[in-house]
Enzyme design. Structure first.
Site, PDB file in Angstrom:
ATOM      1  N   ASN A 210      34.013  96.282  75.613  1.00  6.35           N
ATOM      2  CA  ASN A 210      34.389  95.405  74.499  1.00  6.35           C
ATOM      3  C   ASN A 210      34.309  96.187  73.192  1.00  6.35           C
ATOM      4  OD1 ASN A 210      31.644  95.118  73.331  1.00  6.35           O
ATOM      5  ND2 ASN A 210      31.235  94.220  75.345  1.00  6.35           N
ATOM      6  N   ASP A 279      29.644  90.524  80.604  1.00  4.51           N
ATOM      7  CA  ASP A 279      29.135  89.455  81.470  1.00  4.51           C
ATOM      8  C   ASP A 279      29.385  89.777  82.947  1.00  4.51           C
ATOM      9  OD1 ASP A 279      28.126  87.849  79.468  1.00  4.51           O
ATOM     10  OD2 ASP A 279      30.103  87.001  79.032  1.00  4.51           O
ATOM     11  N   LYS A 289      39.790 107.971  91.621  1.00  5.91           N
ATOM     12  CA  LYS A 289      40.660 107.263  90.678  1.00  5.91           C
ATOM     13  C   LYS A 289      41.601 106.314  91.440  1.00  5.91           C
ATOM     14  CE  LYS A 289      44.141 108.124  87.188  1.00  5.91           C
ATOM     15  NZ  LYS A 289      45.090 109.071  86.652  1.00  5.91           N
ATOM     16  N   PRO A 305      23.406  90.972  85.289  1.00  8.08           N
ATOM     17  CA  PRO A 305      22.147  90.301  84.941  1.00  8.08           C
ATOM     18  C   PRO A 305      22.121  90.001  83.440  1.00  8.08           C
ATOM     19  CG  PRO A 305      21.793  92.649  85.293  1.00  8.08           C
ATOM     20  CD  PRO A 305      23.215  92.362  85.685  1.00  8.08           C
ATOM     21  N   ASP A 306      21.448  88.919  83.064  1.00  7.09           N
ATOM     22  CA  ASP A 306      21.271  88.618  81.639  1.00  7.09           C
ATOM     23  C   ASP A 306      19.995  89.324  81.181  1.00  7.09           C
ATOM     24  OD1 ASP A 306      20.486  87.336  79.163  1.00  7.09           O
ATOM     25  OD2 ASP A 306      22.128  85.941  79.589  1.00  7.09           O
ATOM     26  N   ILE A 307      20.178  90.356  80.373  1.00  8.61           N
ATOM     27  CA  ILE A 307      19.050  91.225  80.026  1.00  8.61           C
ATOM     28  C   ILE A 307      18.002  90.463  79.213  1.00  8.61           C
ATOM     29  CG2 ILE A 307      18.373  93.327  78.794  1.00  8.61           C
ATOM     30  CD1 ILE A 307      21.259  94.377  79.464  1.00  8.61           C
ATOM     31  N   VAL A 308      18.467  89.788  78.160  1.00  9.43           N
ATOM     32  CA  VAL A 308      17.500  89.147  77.258  1.00  9.43           C
ATOM     33  C   VAL A 308      16.775  88.002  77.978  1.00  9.43           C
ATOM     34  CG1 VAL A 308      19.042  87.460  76.092  1.00  9.43           C
ATOM     35  CG2 VAL A 308      17.143  88.490  74.858  1.00  9.43           C
ATOM     36  N   PHE A 323      21.057  87.210  70.151  1.00  6.42           N
ATOM     37  CA  PHE A 323      22.173  86.963  69.232  1.00  6.42           C
ATOM     38  C   PHE A 323      23.140  86.000  69.905  1.00  6.42           C
ATOM     39  CE2 PHE A 323      22.140  89.719  65.448  1.00  6.42           C
ATOM     40  CZ  PHE A 323      20.904  90.310  65.663  1.00  6.42           C
ATOM     41  N   LYS A 341      17.711  80.437  77.410  1.00  5.87           N
ATOM     42  CA  LYS A 341      17.279  81.805  77.713  1.00  5.87           C
ATOM     43  C   LYS A 341      15.796  82.020  77.433  1.00  5.87           C
ATOM     44  CE  LYS A 341      21.840  83.894  77.030  1.00  5.87           C
ATOM     45  NZ  LYS A 341      22.497  85.199  77.092  1.00  5.87           N
TER      46      LYS A 341
HETATM   47  O1  C5P Z   1      25.176  84.316  76.669  1.00  8.01           O
HETATM   48  P1  C5P Z   1      25.633  85.233  75.569  1.00  8.01           P
HETATM   49  O2  C5P Z   1      26.310  86.483  76.065  1.00  8.01           O
HETATM   50  O3  C5P Z   1      26.421  84.536  74.494  1.00  8.01           O
HETATM   51  O4  C5P Z   1      24.265  85.662  74.859  1.00  8.01           O
HETATM   52  C1  C5P Z   1      24.214  86.615  73.870  1.00  8.01           C
HETATM   53  C2  C5P Z   1      22.823  87.188  73.808  1.00  8.01           C
HETATM   54  O5  C5P Z   1      22.365  87.514  75.105  1.00  8.01           O
HETATM   55  C3  C5P Z   1      22.774  88.480  73.030  1.00  8.01           C
HETATM   56  O6  C5P Z   1      21.489  88.588  72.475  1.00  8.01           O
HETATM   57  C4  C5P Z   1      23.012  89.521  74.114  1.00  8.01           C
HETATM   58  O7  C5P Z   1      22.509  90.784  73.755  1.00  8.01           O
HETATM   59  C5  C5P Z   1      22.250  88.923  75.273  1.00  8.01           C
HETATM   60  N1  C5P Z   1      22.806  89.240  76.588  1.00  8.01           N
HETATM   61  C6  C5P Z   1      22.085  90.040  77.476  1.00  8.01           C
HETATM   62  N2  C5P Z   1      22.573  90.309  78.720  1.00  8.01           N
HETATM   63  C7  C5P Z   1      23.746  89.787  79.123  1.00  8.01           C
HETATM   64  C8  C5P Z   1      24.491  88.970  78.244  1.00  8.01           C
HETATM   65  C9  C5P Z   1      23.994  88.724  76.989  1.00  8.01           C
HETATM   66  O8  C5P Z   1      21.015  90.523  77.099  1.00  8.01           O
HETATM   67  N3  C5P Z   1      24.194  90.057  80.327  1.00  8.01           N
END
Ligand code: C5P
Length: 411
Positions: A210, A279, A289, A305-308, A323, A341
């Site tokens: 992105n 995502d 390739k 995975p959602d890191i935060v 954020f 979260k």
């Molecule tokens: O759910 P969304 O992507 O809108 O959430 C944004 C927040 O979650 C940001 O702080 C982003 O750095 C964090 N995030 C994350 N891991 C992901 C997706 C989002 O840490 N896979």
């Protein structure tokens, strides 16, 4: 509470209808503890008299570059040296243009060039003048040279127009000035910040990613360092130099970013997730390739995975800040995200406004925590980063007492 004790503020007033608000601004700055001296441009004197600002500031107002008497007293070089901060409010389109071109043909522009102090500008002008590409380019030039901006705010204008260009309220300008001096707020704290985009490889040469520039995360790192924190950025690929005194750990994919963050958690008091994490990632990364062939091919993606959220769910988790970039109902969506979260704080901005966010040098946001919120007026990312650090410091020890596993030894 932010303050300006022992700070010398050189207030430059340029010629716009909002100049009358500088009287209130002098008062607000003094209330926070500052000594204020005022420079007025010729235009400013058409809107408010030097006598008013002299009476309020308690010092003669400076108006002329080539006034032998004034230069003997406190000339432009002395004023420039005296200042801990040069604040220009209101800053007209004209003063922005003259600062951007490095002019020094009146006292205010000469002082602006001659000072080593930080410079904070509070623009005020007609909305069309603010939107003009010439002004946009001047703001970008000045931001790149390290000048900070607060505002402008949006709303009804003296000329009857509605839009961006209103001077931010004097109390908020004084707060923004004070925020520039907040230091030692995170002394001894360890901060980990994720920044930039992630790259999810399709094959050895292609990836999904992105447009995140990483600017906000890097500005936060600088602000955290300035506030005394030991700071690490876990950074996706960006074109930015590492901020001074910051450790940068370079990663590519979301899973790498998560792994590095989890490794750092035992040494982390504050975790700020600023990265634009992809995502989804390709279900499989091809070793070779992918060759051009059929008219259509499909790509199977799997959730990253959602890191935060992973960090916030840890039993011994740091103060966790996320954020939220939204295109509508910004505050409502952000509050939902804060809860879902398990975050301590979230910084939300409206990405439907093309002039802020992602690749821009400016941002405008609302910061939310469990039982409160604060709007941050449009300003340069470095000023906003300082304001966010200030809010984090203020809420750090309040935390969420009912959350299991919170490390109470920090309190
Ligand atoms: O759910 P969304 O992507 O809108 O959430 C944004 C927040 O979650 C940001 O702080 C982003 O750095 C964090 N995030 C994350 N891991 C992901 C997706 C989002 O840490 N896979």
């Amino acid at each position: 509470m932010a303050h300006l004790f022992n700070r010398n503020i050189l207030l430059g007033v340029s010629g716009g209808i909002a100049a009358y608000k500088s009287a209130e601004l002098v008062r607000q700055l003094q209330e926070l503890g500052a000594s204020v001296r005022v420079i007025m441009t010729r235009g400013a004197q058409e809107f408010i008299t030097p006598l008013t600002l002299q009476a309020l500031s308690g010092h003669p107002v400076h108006t002329d570059l080539l006034d032998a008497e004034a230069e003997q007293g406190m000339g432009h070089i002395e004023l420039a040296r005296w200042a801990d901060l040069l604040l220009i409010a209101p800053a007209t389109a004209d003063i922005l243009a003259r600062l951007a071109s490095g002019r020094a043909d009146d006292l205010l522009t000469a002082a602006a060039l001659a000072t080593a102090a930080p410079r904070l500008l509070a623009p005020a002008m007609n909305q069309q003048m603010w939107r003009d590409p010439a002004t946009t380019a001047n703001v970008a030039t000045l931001t790149a040279r390290g000048m900070a901006f607060v505002g402008p705010a949006s709303g009804e204008q003296a000329c009857g127009d509605i839009g961006p260009g209103r001077l931010v309220e004097p109390a908020a300008i004084a707060e923004a000035a004070a925020a520039l001096f907040e230091d030692g707020l995170l002394q001894g704290r360890r901060v980990v910040i994720t920044a930039g985009p992630t790259r999810e490889a399709l094959d050895p040469v292609r990836y999904i990613s992105n447009h995140s520039s990483g600017k906000m995360g890097y500005a936060l790192a600088q602000a955290a360092v300035d506030a005394g924190a030991r700071t690490t950025i876990v950074s996706g690929p960006v074109q930015l130099p590492a901020p001074d005194h910051t450790r940068v750990i370079a990663v590519e994919s979301a899973t790498q970013m998560l792994d590095r963050c989890l490794e750092l958690l035992p040494e982390c008091d504050i975790f700020i997730a600023c990265a634009a994490v992809a995502d989804y990632r390709p279900a499989a990364t091809q070793a070779q390739k992918i060759k051009k062939g059929p008219e259509q091919i499909s790509l199977q993606l799997v959730r990253n995975p959602d890191i935060v959220a992973t960090v916030a769910a840890r039993e011994q988790h740091p103060f966790t800040v996320g954020f939220a970039a939204e295109t509508r109902d910004v505050v409502a969506y952000a509050r939902e995200k804060l809860q879902r979260k398990g975050l301590d704080m979230i910084v939300a901005n409206d990405v439907s406004d093309q002039s802020i966010g992602f690749n821009s040098d400016v941002n405008e946001a609302v910061v939310l925590w469990r039982d409160g919120e604060q709007a941050l007026a449009r300003t340069g990312k470095s000023t906003m980063a300082r304001q966010i650090v200030q809010l984090i410091a203020r809420h750090l020890d309040q935390g969420l007492p009912d959350r299991p596993g919170r490390d109470d030894s920090r309190k």
